[in-house]
Design a protein around this motif. Structure first.
Motif, mmCIF file in Angstrom:
data_model
loop_
_atom_site.group_PDB
_atom_site.id
_atom_site.type_symbol
_atom_site.label_atom_id
_atom_site.label_comp_id
_atom_site.label_asym_id
_atom_site.label_seq_id
_atom_site.Cartn_x
_atom_site.Cartn_y
_atom_site.Cartn_z
ATOM 1 N N LEU A 274 0.714 -1.113 -0.090
ATOM 2 C CA LEU A 274 -0.209 -0.085 0.031
ATOM 3 C C LEU A 274 1.119 1.501 -0.282
ATOM 4 N N ARG A 275 -0.055 2.207 -0.479
ATOM 5 C CA ARG A 275 1.470 3.375 -0.441
ATOM 6 C C ARG A 275 -0.025 4.726 -0.359
ATOM 7 N N SER A 276 0.602 5.818 0.829
ATOM 8 C CA SER A 276 0.223 7.473 1.073
ATOM 9 C C SER A 276 0.542 8.345 0.354
ATOM 10 N N GLU A 277 0.098 8.712 0.048
ATOM 11 C CA GLU A 277 0.846 10.827 0.068
ATOM 12 C C GLU A 277 0.568 11.139 1.240
ATOM 13 N N PHE A 278 1.672 12.423 1.499
ATOM 14 C CA PHE A 278 1.742 13.435 2.225
ATOM 15 C C PHE A 278 2.657 14.749 2.087
ATOM 16 N N GLN A 279 1.739 16.035 2.436
ATOM 17 C CA GLN A 279 2.015 17.188 2.343
ATOM 18 C C GLN A 279 3.340 16.741 3.452
ATOM 19 N N ASN A 280 4.594 17.757 2.487
ATOM 20 C CA ASN A 280 5.402 17.576 2.987
ATOM 21 C C ASN A 280 6.849 19.339 2.740
ATOM 22 N N PRO A 281 5.366 20.126 3.387
ATOM 23 C CA PRO A 281 6.276 21.245 2.952
ATOM 24 C C PRO A 281 6.820 22.086 4.064
ATOM 25 N N ASN A 282 7.456 21.007 5.194
ATOM 26 C CA ASN A 282 8.932 21.585 6.017
ATOM 27 C C ASN A 282 9.545 20.800 5.870
ATOM 28 N N ARG A 283 9.516 20.117 4.589
ATOM 29 C CA ARG A 283 10.510 18.611 4.111
ATOM 30 C C ARG A 283 10.543 17.881 5.586
ATOM 31 N N LEU A 284 10.251 17.615 6.656
ATOM 32 C CA LEU A 284 10.123 17.273 8.604
ATOM 33 C C LEU A 284 10.456 15.363 7.642
ATOM 34 N N LEU A 285 9.149 15.361 6.976
ATOM 35 C CA LEU A 285 10.040 13.396 5.797
ATOM 36 C C LEU A 285 10.905 13.788 5.581
ATOM 37 N N LEU A 286 11.284 12.728 5.632
ATOM 38 C CA LEU A 286 13.191 12.753 4.564
ATOM 39 C C LEU A 286 12.547 11.099 4.192
ATOM 40 N N PRO A 287 13.244 10.986 2.912
ATOM 41 C CA PRO A 287 13.214 9.575 2.323
ATOM 42 C C PRO A 287 13.865 8.532 3.008
ATOM 43 N N GLY A 288 13.789 7.565 3.476
ATOM 44 C CA GLY A 288 14.130 6.523 4.070
ATOM 45 C C GLY A 288 14.018 6.395 5.847
ATOM 46 N N THR A 289 13.070 7.012 5.920
ATOM 47 C CA THR A 289 12.921 7.675 7.268
ATOM 48 C C THR A 289 11.375 5.929 7.838
ATOM 49 N N PHE A 290 11.634 6.147 8.283
ATOM 50 C CA PHE A 290 11.165 4.536 9.432
ATOM 51 C C PHE A 290 10.118 5.588 10.289
ATOM 52 N N VAL A 291 8.545 4.889 9.587
ATOM 53 C CA VAL A 291 7.332 6.024 10.863
ATOM 54 C C VAL A 291 6.391 4.372 10.361
ATOM 55 N N ARG A 292 5.142 4.467 11.663
ATOM 56 C CA ARG A 292 4.579 3.549 11.839
ATOM 57 C C ARG A 292 3.072 4.930 11.237
ATOM 58 N N ALA A 293 2.647 3.782 10.437
ATOM 59 C CA ALA A 293 1.781 4.772 9.392
ATOM 60 C C ALA A 293 0.017 3.901 10.160
ATOM 61 N N ARG A 294 -1.061 4.994 10.343
ATOM 62 C CA ARG A 294 -1.965 4.935 11.110
ATOM 63 C C ARG A 294 -3.079 4.608 10.305
#
Length: 386
Positions: A274-294
């Motif tokens: 699955l894939r989700s899309e997020f707005q990232n204007p402040n560049r807080l989410l960087l490629p390769g970052t591990f997250v937990r998706a709810r």
């Protein structure tokens, strides 16, 4: 005589003890009333069907900038780690060789054009002579063929000029798309080759970003069955809300949505992508970052949730204390879902109408009677006079 004296002394003392015991029995206090507890009556309600899955952040678009001509890197024209617009020059390759090839191609085109012009003039001169039979038809046809060949040579020379011009343009390596330009993979003076497609740098688009994760095919099948049987109300794919929990435990402030669900199962892992899309204007989410998706995968129509203080989490699992119709307490194992707002979601173990203890848990034990807060205490039975 000694035995008789001892007996005369002990007997009154024994009667005194017996009398005291008898007196205590007559004045014994009544048993204490059952402890008072507060309960939460379980009621069915609509609950978001949230599934938490691990995932990683990915750039929406990634471009590997590679050399398209052979040459020596003269200069790096951008600052590493900065945003660049599409078409921004990134590297300068030594252009002298490509300039010479372009000039040679232009000269060859000029020669071909001159030859084509001369061949066309010959045909023009021969045309009236062939009608007067001053020249043979064969000579005229040969002139026409030579003119056509000369025109073909012009077209070929023009293509060579365009190719040389393209190679000359490739000596300026530009950004193919807008995004964050990464670290340079070559330095000034390095030899790059088109045949090896030498990597120069990478550009990533970081707003928006994707988060990729996987769900068990078994869990997905259960969700589809629940939807088909009406236990869960589904939503369109682009309306399924996704919230991110970052590595430090904080929640990302901008919720996203699903935009891709694979229709095949990975045979090696038994999961669906699955894939989700997020707005990232402040560049807080960087490629390769591990997250937990709810992922909010629909609405449970008749869900059950209880206050967190009613749940006791033990090594063997979660337990709640339930008051039965006879006001006796029993420990009920439950299966926990997610913590939504101020309630724990219970996926198994409780049913509507159950009375779950939320206050006074520390004063009760399974199998003992309790009194519900607000209920009238039962007066203890009178002790018969004796």
């Amino acid at each position: 005589m000694i035995k008789q004296a001892f007996k005369s002394r002990v007997t009154p003392f024994a009667f005194l003890i017996a009398g005291l015991v008898a007196g205590c029995g007559e004045d014994a206090p009544p048993a204490p009333p059952p402890p008072e507890v507060g309960v939460y009556v379980v009621q069915p309600t609509q609950i978001a069907n949230i599934v938490e899955l691990p995932g990683r952040v990915q750039a929406v678009r990634t471009a590997e900038v590679r050399a398209r001509v052979d040459g020596i890197i003269e200069r790096r024209l951008y600052s590493e780690g900065t945003d660049v617009a599409a078409g921004t020059p990134l590297f300068q390759i030594d252009a002298r060789e490509k300039q010479a090839e372009y000039d040679a191609a232009v000269g060859a085109l000029s020669r071909a054009q001159a030859a084509a012009k001369n061949a066309a003039q010959v045909v023009e001169r021969y045309a009236p002579l062939v009608d007067k039979e001053a020249i043979s038809r064969q000579e005229f046809d040969a002139a026409v063929s030579a003119a056509a060949q000369a025109e073909a040579d012009v077209l070929s020379a023009q293509a060579q000029v365009e190719r040389a011009e393209l190679d000359l343009d490739y000596t300026i390596v530009s950004a193919p798309l807008a995004g964050r330009a990464g670290r340079a993979q070559v330095t000034e003076g390095a030899l790059v080759k088109a045949s090896e497609a030498t990597l120069l740098t990478t550009i990533e688009q970081l707003d928006p970003v994707y988060v990729n994760f996987s769900q068990s095919a078994t869990d997905l099948l259960k969700l589809r069955r629940d939807i088909a049987e009406g236990r869960v109300k589904s939503l369109p794919l682009n309306r399924i809300k996704v919230t991110l929990v970052l590595e430090d435990g904080s929640v990302y402030e901008r919720p996203g949505h699903l935009n891709f669900l694979d229709m095949s199962v990975d045979s090696s892992t038994g999961t669906v992508s699955l894939r989700s899309e997020f707005q990232n204007p402040n560049r807080l989410l960087l490629p390769g970052t591990f997250v937990r998706a709810r992922v909010e995968g629909g609405i449970i129509e008749n869900g059950i949730a209880v206050p967190p203080r009613a749940v006791q989490v033990k090594p063997e699992g979660a337990v709640v204390m339930v008051v039965g119709d006879d006001n006796m307490v029993s420990a009920r194992p439950v299966k926990l879902g997610d913590l939504q707002g101020d309630k724990w979601v219970i996926t198994d173990g409780l049913k509507p109408g159950d009375r779950v203890v939320v206050d006074g848990i520390q004063h009760i034990r399974p199998g003992a009677p309790v009194r519900i807060q607000g209920a009238k205490p039962v007066a203890p039975a009178a002790t018969p006079a004796g």
